[in-house]
Design a protein around this motif. Structure first.
Motif, PDB file in Angstrom:
ATOM      1  N   ASP A 116       0.809  -1.221   0.000  1.00 36.87           N
ATOM      2  CA  ASP A 116       0.000   0.000   0.000  1.00 36.87           C
ATOM      3  C   ASP A 116       0.845   1.274   0.000  1.00 36.87           C
ATOM      4  N   LEU A 117       1.857   1.328   0.841  1.00 33.81           N
ATOM      5  CA  LEU A 117       2.689   2.523   0.945  1.00 33.81           C
ATOM      6  C   LEU A 117       3.425   2.796  -0.371  1.00 33.81           C
ATOM      7  N   ASN A 118       4.016   1.771  -0.959  1.00 31.31           N
ATOM      8  CA  ASN A 118       4.712   1.936  -2.241  1.00 31.31           C
ATOM      9  C   ASN A 118       3.753   2.367  -3.344  1.00 31.31           C
ATOM     10  N   ARG A 119       2.578   1.721  -3.390  1.00 33.91           N
ATOM     11  CA  ARG A 119       1.593   2.040  -4.421  1.00 33.91           C
ATOM     12  C   ARG A 119       1.153   3.491  -4.336  1.00 33.91           C
ATOM     13  N   GLU A 120       0.865   3.951  -3.127  1.00 42.32           N
ATOM     14  CA  GLU A 120       0.416   5.327  -2.944  1.00 42.32           C
ATOM     15  C   GLU A 120       1.518   6.334  -3.265  1.00 42.32           C
ATOM     16  N   ALA A 121       2.733   6.077  -2.801  1.00 43.75           N
ATOM     17  CA  ALA A 121       3.836   7.012  -3.010  1.00 43.75           C
ATOM     18  C   ALA A 121       4.193   7.136  -4.496  1.00 43.75           C
ATOM     19  N   ALA A 171      -3.916   2.766 -10.181  1.00 44.69           N
ATOM     20  CA  ALA A 171      -3.152   1.923  -9.269  1.00 44.69           C
ATOM     21  C   ALA A 171      -4.076   0.910  -8.596  1.00 44.69           C
ATOM     22  N   LYS A 172      -3.653  -0.326  -8.617  1.00 46.52           N
ATOM     23  CA  LYS A 172      -4.436  -1.407  -8.027  1.00 46.52           C
ATOM     24  C   LYS A 172      -3.531  -2.286  -7.170  1.00 46.52           C
ATOM     25  N   PRO A 173      -4.094  -2.922  -6.125  1.00 49.60           N
ATOM     26  CA  PRO A 173      -3.280  -3.753  -5.240  1.00 49.60           C
ATOM     27  C   PRO A 173      -2.964  -5.147  -5.788  1.00 49.60           C
ATOM     28  N   GLU A 198       1.530  11.079 -10.726  1.00 51.68           N
ATOM     29  CA  GLU A 198       0.459  12.041 -10.965  1.00 51.68           C
ATOM     30  C   GLU A 198       0.971  13.482 -10.891  1.00 51.68           C
ATOM     31  N   SER A 244       2.340   6.269  -7.124  1.00 53.43           N
ATOM     32  CA  SER A 244       1.202   6.821  -7.861  1.00 53.43           C
ATOM     33  C   SER A 244       1.154   8.335  -7.727  1.00 53.43           C
ATOM     34  N   GLU A 245       1.334   8.815  -6.507  1.00 55.20           N
ATOM     35  CA  GLU A 245       1.307  10.250  -6.260  1.00 55.20           C
ATOM     36  C   GLU A 245       2.438  10.952  -7.020  1.00 55.20           C
TER      37      GLU A 245
END
Length: 58
Positions: A10-15, A29-31, A21, A17-18
């Protein structure tokens, strides 16, 4: 540019992706890749797909 990004952390995906963007990319982004074809249809065929090697199987 549309990017499909699949990352189970989750942390890697959010960072990541942000970050993408902020640089003007449209990120989906999907898990997991469980519904990969459905996700591809949702983002109307991405120009780039990034998947983590070794994702756990559902």
């Amino acid at each position: 540019m549309k990017i499909l990004f699949i990352e189970d952390n989750d942390l890697n995906r959010e960072a990541i992706s942000e970050y993408l963007e902020l640089h003007g990319y449209e990120v989906y982004a999907k898990p997991d890749g469980a519904n990969f074809l459905e996700v591809v249809r949702e983002c109307e065929v991405p120009q780039l797909a990034s998947l983590k090697l070794g994702l756990p199987t559902p």
